[in-house]
Structures are given as C-alpha cells and as structure tokens.
Design a protein around this motif. Structure first.
Motif, PDB file in Angstrom:
ATOM      1  N   ARG A   1     -14.561  11.312   9.427  1.00 50.64           N
ATOM      2  CA  ARG A   1     -15.558  11.831   8.478  1.00 50.64           C
ATOM      3  C   ARG A   1     -15.817  10.814   7.377  1.00 50.64           C
ATOM      4  O   ARG A   1     -16.975  10.552   7.021  1.00 50.64           O
ATOM      5  N   TYR A   2     -14.748  10.237   6.818  1.00 52.43           N
ATOM      6  CA  TYR A   2     -14.944   9.257   5.745  1.00 52.43           C
ATOM      7  C   TYR A   2     -15.779   8.085   6.242  1.00 52.43           C
ATOM      8  O   TYR A   2     -16.716   7.640   5.564  1.00 52.43           O
ATOM      9  N   GLU A   3     -15.457   7.574   7.417  1.00 53.48           N
ATOM     10  CA  GLU A   3     -16.209   6.444   7.958  1.00 53.48           C
ATOM     11  C   GLU A   3     -17.668   6.811   8.176  1.00 53.48           C
ATOM     12  O   GLU A   3     -18.570   6.023   7.894  1.00 53.48           O
ATOM     13  N   ALA A   4     -17.926   8.017   8.693  1.00 50.99           N
ATOM     14  CA  ALA A   4     -19.299   8.435   8.964  1.00 50.99           C
ATOM     15  C   ALA A   4     -20.095   8.593   7.670  1.00 50.99           C
ATOM     16  O   ALA A   4     -21.250   8.158   7.576  1.00 50.99           O
ATOM     17  N   ARG A   5     -19.489   9.168   6.665  1.00 49.42           N
ATOM     18  CA  ARG A   5     -20.220   9.454   5.430  1.00 49.42           C
ATOM     19  C   ARG A   5     -20.436   8.220   4.576  1.00 49.42           C
ATOM     20  O   ARG A   5     -21.243   8.243   3.627  1.00 49.42           O
ATOM     21  N   ARG A   6     -19.773   7.132   4.897  1.00 53.36           N
ATOM     22  CA  ARG A   6     -20.035   5.884   4.169  1.00 53.36           C
ATOM     23  C   ARG A   6     -21.464   5.399   4.362  1.00 53.36           C
ATOM     24  O   ARG A   6     -21.944   4.539   3.622  1.00 53.36           O
ATOM     25  N   GLN A   7     -22.179   5.952   5.355  1.00 56.28           N
ATOM     26  CA  GLN A   7     -23.576   5.582   5.550  1.00 56.28           C
ATOM     27  C   GLN A   7     -24.464   6.099   4.419  1.00 56.28           C
ATOM     28  O   GLN A   7     -25.553   5.564   4.201  1.00 56.28           O
ATOM     29  N   TRP A   8     -24.019   7.153   3.712  1.00 55.52           N
ATOM     30  CA  TRP A   8     -24.778   7.612   2.561  1.00 55.52           C
ATOM     31  C   TRP A   8     -24.629   6.591   1.434  1.00 55.52           C
ATOM     32  O   TRP A   8     -23.505   6.187   1.106  1.00 55.52           O
ATOM     33  N   PRO A   9     -25.718   6.170   0.820  1.00 52.59           N
ATOM     34  CA  PRO A   9     -25.628   5.084  -0.179  1.00 52.59           C
ATOM     35  C   PRO A   9     -24.840   5.435  -1.431  1.00 52.59           C
ATOM     36  O   PRO A   9     -24.380   4.537  -2.133  1.00 52.59           O
ATOM     37  N   THR A  10     -24.678   6.738  -1.730  1.00 54.42           N
ATOM     38  CA  THR A  10     -23.916   7.112  -2.929  1.00 54.42           C
ATOM     39  C   THR A  10     -22.521   7.624  -2.605  1.00 54.42           C
ATOM     40  O   THR A  10     -21.819   8.093  -3.505  1.00 54.42           O
ATOM     41  N   PHE A  11     -22.098   7.532  -1.358  1.00 56.64           N
ATOM     42  CA  PHE A  11     -20.771   8.013  -0.981  1.00 56.64           C
ATOM     43  C   PHE A  11     -19.752   6.931  -1.348  1.00 56.64           C
ATOM     44  O   PHE A  11     -19.348   6.108  -0.540  1.00 56.64           O
ATOM     45  N   ARG A  12     -19.348   6.944  -2.602  1.00 59.69           N
ATOM     46  CA  ARG A  12     -18.431   5.931  -3.123  1.00 59.69           C
ATOM     47  C   ARG A  12     -17.674   6.509  -4.307  1.00 59.69           C
ATOM     48  O   ARG A  12     -17.989   7.600  -4.794  1.00 59.69           O
TER      49      ARG A  12
END
Length: 371
Positions: free
Chosen positions: A169-180
């Motif tokens: 899930r973490y790896e997949a959601r890194r595609q969102w530009p604000t997921f940091r």
C-alpha cells in the motif's frame, strides 16, 4: 487526556478473492448507520469511530463497527477484509464510487488513481485544538513515521503471492504527489500557506486531497496520522491508537517545555526510512528471523520501535494505557505483525477461497480471539 478517534478502510471481496463492487448494497442494509461509509472504490468501505478518551471503549466501538460492516457485506454476498491492498487483483476504474469528487481525482491524477486504487489505511485522529501547537507536533512526528508503518504493515500480498513488501500500500500510494511526510512549519499560518500552494498549483485537488502522512484534519480539530495500513485486527488498531496518542502527548509536552527534538532527519532520510519500513516491515518474532527470505536484512526499524516505546512510556503511564498497549504489543511480538500473519495464512493454504475466508475471520473479532 487527549481524545482519540479512528477511521478504518476495508475491502469487499468475493469468496474467490475478486473485488466485489457492492458498497452501495452494503450501505443499504446498515440501517442508516452513518459511521459506515463509502470509500474511493465501490469495493471498499470506511468506518468512523466516535471520540474517545478510553482505549477499552474505542476497542468496543471498533469491534462493533466491524461486526456491523461484516454482516452487511455478507448480505450483499461479499466478505469484509482488513488488508492494506487487494491480495489478488484490483478492479478497473469503472469500479470507482460514483462520486463527482472521485471522478475529478481520477481525471486529474490517472496514474496515481490506478496505482493506489483499493488501498486501505487506518487514520488515527488525536484532538489538539491549538493549531500552532498541532503544527509543531507535525514537524516532530517525522522520525517516528517509519516505525509506525513497520508496526502496522498489513499488505504483503499481490496477485495471490507474497510481493516481498510488508506494505505494498505504501509503495502504491507514493504515486500521489502529496503522499509524503509533513514538513517542519513555523506555525499554523505557515502550514496553511503551504497547503494552499499545493492546491493552487494543482498538486492537490482540495484540502482532502492533500495526502500527507500526518496532517491537520480539514474537518475536525485534530492531528490525523495517516501512515498506517488498515490493521488486520481490532487489537492491532487499538495498539496503534494508544501509541499514537501517547506520542502526540509526549511531543506536546516537549514543545511546551522547550525541549529540543532528539533528531531532525532530512527529507531524504525520512523517505529512506519509510521505504525500508515498507519493504522489510518489522520482524517481531524470533522464529521469523530464522526463516527470513534470502537477501532480507534484519528490520532496521526494530531499533526505531524500541526508541519510540522509550519515548512514549511516560505518557502511557500518565494516561493509564500502559497495560493495554504493552499487553497488545506482547501478543504481536509472539504472533507477528499483520503482514507476517498474512504470509503465514498464505503459506498454510494459498487457495484464494481459503485465504479470503481466513482474512475475513481475522478481520471480525470473536470472543476469546485476539488475532
């Protein structure tokens, strides 16, 4: 005593593991309980707890919500499963919930939408009404996000096999530009300017679309910690909530007493620690160390977790949560994190119907069962 509330996201799966886009039907049989809600895709649900000061009462409500959602899912022909990502295959974009905002997100960020579709998180809200103080806490949370992710990793499977990650899930959601991770902001005004810049610059659609791993809630006077995968069991969720609340209380105390943060990691260091936590998870059982896959190093975040527990121990004692947290942590050390338990279930019986049934059985609490 700081208040705490939890949002949990769940998958709706067919008995054979296929996603079941039946959330509308599920919500239709929950008797109007507004604590059970639709999510980004039609094969997801979200439950929203009330506001609590006692972990035992939070536990009871979360358990009740899982039972309500599971019964409604069963009536719709689906299984309610607490996993950070679909263990077999995700649904097409046509399975997005029919909501104008979700459609706008899909149109503006198609790559992120495809990559992160169906991922499920656990969001812990801790009540902090002073926004300047809350922003100070956000900056100090940065070094503790990786051990929180490692502790709650619960998405090791993809396409019916072990992905090699504790949290895909973490790896997949890194595609969102604000997921940091959150930055270090001077005060609430500085935070608000940064959020507005993300929205006006097109990096985020709106306040709700700012997917920081920890942020000020746009709806409640809370700090919202969003790093965790949705947890396999209610006990895992309550363990997370107890640690998070104690951590926020500790950081507030540090700020009020002018204590300097123990560490101020750079953005690169935070990202590296998070990537390691997502990849390797947290090996908490002795036998798991002996059976670690080739090339998998010991989890560096085990040391981070010990540091986190040292950090929050005084606050756990003050809140009366020490016994509840340490007993749950002891159970987790004996039986493994959600990711480790999923792997064990998959090894025991990899057939999709058996795996889904096992996950669903561990999602809904039963008397006498902790897992």
């Amino acid at each position: 005593m700081l208040t705490v509330g939890v949002e949990e996201e769940f998958l709706l799966l067919e008995p054979d593991g296929a996603v079941a886009p039946v959330s509308a039907g599920v919500l239709g049989v929950t008797d109007g309980d507004d604590r059970v809600r639709h999510e980004y895709t039609a094969y997801q649900l979200e439950t929203v707890s009330g506001v609590h000061t006692r972990l035992d009462r939070l536990h009871d409500e979360l358990a009740d919500l899982r039972r309500i959602a599971a019964r409604a899912a069963e009536l719709a022909g689906a299984r309610l499963v607490a996993a950070g990502a679909p263990p077999f295959r995700r649904g097409p974009l046509e399975t997005l919930t029919d909501d104008p905002r979700y459609r706008r997100l899909a149109e503006r960020y198609p790559g992120a939408t495809v990559a992160a579709a169906g991922t499920c998180g656990c969001h812990v809200h801790v009540g902090v009404a002073d926004r300047d103080l809350a922003v100070g806490v956000l900056g100090r949370l940065r070094p503790w996000l990786a051990p929180l992710l490692a502790l709650t990793a619960n998405s090791p499977c993809a396409d019916g096999a072990d992905s090699g990650f504790g949290s895909i899930r973490y790896e997949a959601r890194r595609q969102w530009p604000t997921f940091r991770a959150p930055e270090v902001w001077a005060d609430a005004r500085d935070y608000d300017r940064a959020i507005e810049a993300l929205i006006s610059g097109g990096t985020a659609l709106d306040i709700g679309g700012v997917h920081l791993l920890a942020r000020l809630s746009g709806r409640y006077p809370t700090i919202e910690i969003r790093i965790a995968d949705t947890c396999l069991s209610v006990n895992d969720t309550v363990l997370l909530a107890g640690i998070v609340r104690a951590l926020v209380a500790t950081l507030i105390d540090d700020i009020r007493h002018g204590r300097v943060a123990e560490t101020t990691p750079s953005a690169v260091e935070v990202e590296d620690d998070l990537a390691a936590a997502a990849r390797h998870g947290l090996v908490v059982r002795g036998p798991a160390v002996l059976h670690r896959p080739p090339g998998r190093p010991p989890a560096a975040t085990a040391g981070h977790l010990r540091a986190l527990l040292r950090k929050v121990t005084p606050a756990l004692g003050e809140s009366g949560d020490a016994v509840a947290v340490h007993s749950r942590l002891g159970w987790l050390r004996r039986h493994g994190t959600g990711a480790e338990r999923q792997r064990s279930l998959l090894r025991h019986d990899p057939r999709p119907d058996a795996f889904v049934a096992a996950l669903a059985g561990r999602t809904v609490p039963h008397p006498g069962r902790n897992c």
